[in-house]
Design an enzyme around this catalytic site. Structure first.
Site, PDB file in Angstrom:
ATOM      1  N   ASP A 103      62.629  -2.654  -0.513  1.00 33.11           N
ATOM      2  CA  ASP A 103      61.876  -1.825   0.434  1.00 33.11           C
ATOM      3  C   ASP A 103      60.388  -2.170   0.469  1.00 33.11           C
ATOM      4  O   ASP A 103      59.580  -1.395   0.960  1.00 33.11           O
ATOM      5  CB  ASP A 103      62.080  -0.334   0.151  1.00 33.11           C
ATOM      6  CG  ASP A 103      61.648   0.069  -1.252  1.00 33.11           C
ATOM      7  OD1 ASP A 103      61.058  -0.774  -1.958  1.00 33.11           O
ATOM      8  OD2 ASP A 103      61.895   1.228  -1.641  1.00 33.11           O
ATOM      9  N   TYR A 125      83.174  -8.843  37.313  1.00 33.30           N
ATOM     10  CA  TYR A 125      84.124  -8.168  36.426  1.00 33.30           C
ATOM     11  C   TYR A 125      85.194  -7.478  37.251  1.00 33.30           C
ATOM     12  O   TYR A 125      84.889  -6.676  38.140  1.00 33.30           O
ATOM     13  CB  TYR A 125      83.371  -7.142  35.566  1.00 33.30           C
ATOM     14  CG  TYR A 125      84.199  -6.446  34.536  1.00 33.30           C
ATOM     15  CD1 TYR A 125      84.984  -7.154  33.633  1.00 33.30           C
ATOM     16  CD2 TYR A 125      84.178  -5.055  34.437  1.00 33.30           C
ATOM     17  CE1 TYR A 125      85.728  -6.498  32.672  1.00 33.30           C
ATOM     18  CE2 TYR A 125      84.916  -4.386  33.476  1.00 33.30           C
ATOM     19  CZ  TYR A 125      85.698  -5.110  32.591  1.00 33.30           C
ATOM     20  OH  TYR A 125      86.442  -4.456  31.634  1.00 33.30           O
ATOM     21  N   GLY A 149      69.488   0.860  -3.650  1.00 32.78           N
ATOM     22  CA  GLY A 149      69.231   2.202  -3.131  1.00 32.78           C
ATOM     23  C   GLY A 149      69.790   2.429  -1.735  1.00 32.78           C
ATOM     24  O   GLY A 149      69.748   1.538  -0.887  1.00 32.78           O
ATOM     25  N   ARG A 164      66.074   9.349   1.949  1.00 32.13           N
ATOM     26  CA  ARG A 164      65.008   9.863   2.826  1.00 32.13           C
ATOM     27  C   ARG A 164      65.037   9.216   4.199  1.00 32.13           C
ATOM     28  O   ARG A 164      64.391   9.702   5.136  1.00 32.13           O
ATOM     29  CB  ARG A 164      63.651   9.643   2.160  1.00 32.13           C
ATOM     30  CG  ARG A 164      63.389  10.580   0.983  1.00 32.13           C
ATOM     31  CD  ARG A 164      62.158  10.146   0.202  1.00 32.13           C
ATOM     32  NE  ARG A 164      60.979  10.070   1.040  1.00 32.13           N
ATOM     33  CZ  ARG A 164      59.837   9.500   0.654  1.00 32.13           C
ATOM     34  NH1 ARG A 164      59.754   8.949  -0.554  1.00 32.13           N
ATOM     35  NH2 ARG A 164      58.804   9.463   1.470  1.00 32.13           N
ATOM     36  N   ASN A 174      49.913   0.928  -8.135  1.00 34.87           N
ATOM     37  CA  ASN A 174      51.017   0.027  -8.478  1.00 34.87           C
ATOM     38  C   ASN A 174      51.973  -0.137  -7.304  1.00 34.87           C
ATOM     39  O   ASN A 174      52.323   0.829  -6.632  1.00 34.87           O
ATOM     40  CB  ASN A 174      51.763   0.611  -9.683  1.00 34.87           C
ATOM     41  CG  ASN A 174      53.039  -0.137  -9.984  1.00 34.87           C
ATOM     42  OD1 ASN A 174      53.045  -1.359 -10.044  1.00 34.87           O
ATOM     43  ND2 ASN A 174      54.119   0.603 -10.173  1.00 34.87           N
TER      44      ASN A 174
END
Length: 439
Positions: free
Chosen positions: A106, A372, A19, A23, A172
């Site tokens: 997920d 630098y 997936g 969203r 579930n």
């Protein structure tokens, strides 16, 4: 690496990660979004690898970065996203003949002991299918698990649930475990008679019940089984992992004055007798040794802080930095790729980059190393017991000898020998003049 089984029954995990997570409103695959600095797929793999003999990851097309990330595990591609059952079916050739568990990328908060309980439950006599379920305070859109005498008889989606069924809080999670041969058979029998014309893996439950198979629901906590489909759910998962990391640290002897304000990375290592003040952030690859005190509003990443050092407040410690024993790094001091020797003090408003600082050296307020030059980084080496005055600028590459002194406000461009005093500033000139103030 995956677990080596001591059992004659091989265990195989199939992780569905095809997936994109629309969203999430992100261009990256959902499984690559980080929790505590670690992509959620790796967070899940860390637990799955401890339990299962083999792991198969189902990806979508054009997920090369994710495919590289899950190596060395078997990867299969779901070319057309036709639902979770269709995704699992792409891995069917690799099921073998043992026990297969299908998980979702997920659901990254599942723990090792829960996965082991799931396998153990499946191995019990006359148990054909086991699913993970959770008691939800607010079931929302989760499918309800309907039981009779301890056996699952069906799963009802919210839209199809009666008023009585909607009051059921056992939901579930989408994690299913069954024998490989049954799993293969049922996946091929699932139909797509629904609004989206997709093949849903949860329909396996109804197929098993029709065949009078024993289906059981194994309970685990809602926080452990929570799914991530949006940025707000990702933030909730982050809060759960942070609570776990803080508790583990405190159980190991770390003092946190305000735990909820300390943010850790998945690999943060903190020894006992460390004191953490409020509002501290640890990035990846941080090691904190015993006796260290870190004060508020400090940010550390990619560093090691040795015994009894004091950091902060408002300190920033960047990658490839080592702070020695009993050293002090104070407010608004930034260190990058720097090794501070034991007992060094850099207490105020300084930047030390690409530097080596010897033992018991004092870095005055406002000191910076100019590392630098616009195209390359250069090293500054400061010896032992050096006193660097305030507002000194050390232009790398440069070496400052042991027990030398750098006068305040100096710009040092040449090496300074041991025991020397270096003045790198213009001579002060005072001129007499009358100043007239006008109204």
């Amino acid at each position: 690496m995956h677990k080596l089984s001591n059992s004659t029954t091989e265990t195989v995990a199939v992780i569905l990660a095809a997936g994109m997570g629309t969203r999430m409103k992100s261009s990256k695959p959902k499984a690559m979004h980080p929790i505590a600095g670690l992509p959620m797929i790796r967070l899940l793999l860390n637990q799955v690898e401890k339990v299962f003999d083999r792991i198969i990851v189902v990806l979508g097309p054009h997920m090369e970065t994710l495919a590289d990330f899950v190596k060395p595990h078997q990867v299969v591609i779901q070319k057309h996203r036709l639902g979770t059952a269709h995704a699992a079916l792409q891995a069917e050739a690799y099921f073998g003949k043992g026990i297969v568990t299908v998980l979702n990328a997920d659901n990254p908060l599942i723990r090792e002991n829960t996965l082991q309980r799931l396998i153990d439950e499946k191995k019990k006599p006359k148990t054909d299918l086991v699913l993970l379920a959770m008691e939800c305070n607010d079931p929302k859109a989760y499918g309800r698990v309907i039981e009779n005498n301890g056996h699952v008889i069906k799963i009802v989606e919210t839209l199809d649930a009666s008023d009585a069924e909607k009051k059921i809080k056992l939901c579930n999670s989408g994690v299913i475990c069954a024998d490989a041969l049954y799993f293969s058979k049922w996946l091929k029998e699932i139909e797509n008679h629904n609004a989206k014309k997709e093949y849903y893996i949860i329909d396996i439950v109804s197929l098993a019940v029709k065949e009078h198979k024993v289906v059981k629901a194994l309970r685990a906590s809602e926080t452990e089984l929570t799914g991530i489909n949006s940025q707000s759910e990702l933030a909730f998962a982050e809060s759960i992992i942070q609570k776990r990391l803080r508790k583990q640290a405190m159980d190991n002897g770390v003092t946190m004055i305000s735990p909820e304000t300390v943010f850790m990375s998945y690999d943060t290592k903190i020894e006992n007798d460390v004191i953490l003040h409020p509002n501290i952030v640890f990035g990846k690859n941080v090691v904190i040794r015993s006796g260290v005190e870190i004060k508020s509003f400090s940010h550390l990443e990619g560093c090691e802080i040795k015994q009894n050092a004091i950091i902060g407040p408002y300190a920033r410690i960047r990658p490839d930095t080592v702070v020695g024993q009993d050293a002090h790094v104070g407010n608004f001091v930034e260190l990058k790729a720097t090794a501070l020797g034991d007992g060094v003090k850099a207490n105020h408003l300084s930047y030390l980059g690409d530097s080596i600082v010897g033992k018991k050296t004092n870095i005055g307020a406002g000191t910076i190393t100019c590392n630098y030059d616009g195209s390359r980084k250069h090293k500054t080496v400061i010896g032992d017991e050096v006193f660097v005055g305030s507002d000194a600028i050390l232009v790398a590459p440069v070496e400052i000898g042991n027990k030398s002194l750098i006068a305040a406000g100096s710009v040092i461009t040449d090496d300074v020998p041991d025991n020397a005093k270096a003045f790198g500033r213009a001579r002060q000139v005072n001129k007499n003049s009358k100043v007239t103030l006008k109204n």
